[in-house]
Design an enzyme around this catalytic site. Structure first.
Site, mmCIF file in Angstrom:
data_model
loop_
_atom_site.group_PDB
_atom_site.id
_atom_site.type_symbol
_atom_site.label_atom_id
_atom_site.label_comp_id
_atom_site.label_asym_id
_atom_site.label_seq_id
_atom_site.Cartn_x
_atom_site.Cartn_y
_atom_site.Cartn_z
ATOM 1 N N PRO A 82 2.294 -71.413 138.905
ATOM 2 C CA PRO A 82 1.370 -72.393 139.496
ATOM 3 C C PRO A 82 0.362 -71.801 140.474
ATOM 4 C CG PRO A 82 3.574 -73.310 139.370
ATOM 5 C CD PRO A 82 3.689 -71.880 138.950
ATOM 6 N N CYS A 83 -0.880 -72.287 140.350
ATOM 7 C CA CYS A 83 -1.996 -71.788 141.162
ATOM 8 C C CYS A 83 -2.201 -72.506 142.491
ATOM 9 C CB CYS A 83 -3.291 -71.887 140.352
ATOM 10 S SG CYS A 83 -3.294 -70.931 138.828
ATOM 11 N N PRO A 84 -1.866 -73.809 142.632
ATOM 12 C CA PRO A 84 -2.191 -74.524 143.869
ATOM 13 C C PRO A 84 -1.754 -73.850 145.163
ATOM 14 C CG PRO A 84 -1.513 -76.094 142.191
ATOM 15 C CD PRO A 84 -1.269 -74.725 141.618
#
Length: 424
Positions: A82-84
């Site tokens: 995940p990037c967030p």
């Protein structure tokens, strides 16, 4: 190249999967939390692989979903975690974001012992804010007997007409790492007009060629977005302005290409279809026609959130060549010191004062800079402080990132999320 095996985590709808398939990797297992993206991935792997794919849906860190030790010795462990936690579009909470799986993925490599590891994320992970985080990752991989390095790869350097930088980590055993070389960028990249000329004209639009002739640059980053936001949309205000320079209306995604009777792009700018967005992401290069399942908004998110297949293919080819030692020994994976303050504190057997730190790192009297860096480190690590006769002294404590700890807050967060999903 010889076919190699891969286990892919956080696989999405298959952007990285398709690229790795083209680079000679056979998927032993794919894991994805979004059911619709997983359905798309399963559907397509069934078409391009010689055997039935094993695609499982759920939280990749859920011990009930799979047993990592069953895949010990796989050639490659890959994923787009995940990037967030690292995105400049978010709060950049790093290890304090319950979605962060980067450090966990490194520990997973310790359990599976793959010959190589490939993880990709957003540009934000390369920022000074995460220097200590990156150093912790590099040091842990060294402890696990992997050579590792990071590189910013730009999609437009691999034929994808889009401004899409991705920060990529590759790790290998030292003997294979000696044969690794980062992929060489292509000399030219097609423009948006080059890639979409045929698609824009497929329903007879009279202005398709003229539109393509003026769309001579690359696109802004395709933004897939999340379920918290509205329907398919080509991005925030700045991105929409960039799309307007290409004579594209970024307010939404069209159901079909312009028809013969639609006006000129100077009168009314056309919107892109999902198929066009997929072409800009590089999904249709290489012969495979990737088929997306789901409604328009879901499909758009599957396309937009993916690692562009041509970039994954390029890095996959480099990994394949290194593992098969078909490439000559080169510079290999050269490690970099990301945070000398982190390493100083981690390697010290005692707490260090400001004067100790200044002397060790040769930073002069820039105490304010050291204080800021200590504050930054405290966001991802426990920072011990003790008052001494020479002022405060500091020591580096536990890494706050989720690495599989039984008492980590991530577990309760996901348990609450599952409960809310059942109730709704």
């Amino acid at each position: 190249m010889a076919e190699l095996s891969v286990v892919e985590i956080c696989a999405g709808a298959g952007g990285q999967s398709l690229g790795l398939h083209r680079a000679g990797f056979d998927h032993m297992l794919s894991l994805e939390i979004d059911p619709q993206a997983a359905a798309t991935l399963r559907h397509n792997l069934e078409r391009i692989q010689d055997r039935s794919p094993d695609v499982r849906v759920g939280d990749v860190a859920d011990q009930g979903l799979w047993r990592p030790e069953d895949y010990e010795g796989v050639d490659l462990l890959a994923g787009g975690v995940p990037c967030p936690p690292f995105s400049v579009a978010g709060k950049q909470l790093g290890s304090q974001d319950e979605r962060d799986l980067f450090a966990w993925a490194v520990e997973l490599a310790g359990r599976i012992q793959p010959r190589a590891l490939l993880l990709e994320n957003v540009r934000g992970l390369s920022a000074p804010r995460f220097a200590g985080y990156r150093q912790a990752i590099a040091d842990r991989l060294e402890e696990l007997d992997y050579a590792s390095a990071w590189r910013m790869l730009h999609a437009n350097e691999f034929g994808v007409p889009q401004l899409r930088p991705r920060f990529v980590l590759v790790a290998m055993r030292p003997d294979s790492a000696a044969h690794f070389s980062w992929p060489t960028p292509l000399e030219d990249c097609p423009s948006v007009g080059d890639v979409l000329r045929e698609s824009m004209g497929e329903r007879g639009w009279r202005y398709a060629d003229r539109w393509a002739d003026q769309a001579v640059t690359i696109a802004p980053t395709i933004v897939g977005g999340s379920k918290k936001h509205g329907g398919a949309d080509l991005g925030p205000t700045r991105a929409k302005r960039a799309w307007a320079q290409l004579m594209v209306d970024g307010h939404g995604v069209a159901d079909h290409a312009p028809t013969r009777n639609d006006p000129s792009f100077r009168t009314r700018m056309p919107k892109l279809t999902n198929e066009m967005v997929a072409r800009i992401q590089g999904w249709h290069r290489g012969g495979e026609d990737w088929e997306f399942l789901g409604r328009k908004t879901s499909t758009y998110r599957q396309i937009g959130n993916a690692f562009p297949p041509p970039v994954a293919e390029a890095i996959g080819n480099s990994i394949n060549a290194a593992l098969n030692e078909s490439a000559a020994a080169s510079g290999g994976l050269e490690s970099t010191v990301h945070d000398d303050l982190y390493r100083l504190l981690k390697g010290s057997s005692k707490l260090l004062t400001m004067n100790d730190i200044v002397k060790s790192l040769g930073l002069g009297n820039d105490l304010s800079s050291i204080a800021r860096r200590l504050q930054t480190l405290s966001e991802d690590f426990v920072l011990h402080e003790m008052e001494t006769s020479q002022g405060l002294a500091y020591g580096l404590g536990e890494f706050k990132a989720f690495r599989g700890q039984e008492d980590h807050g991530r577990h309760s967060h996901f348990a609450d999320a599952r409960t809310r999903a059942r109730v709704s």
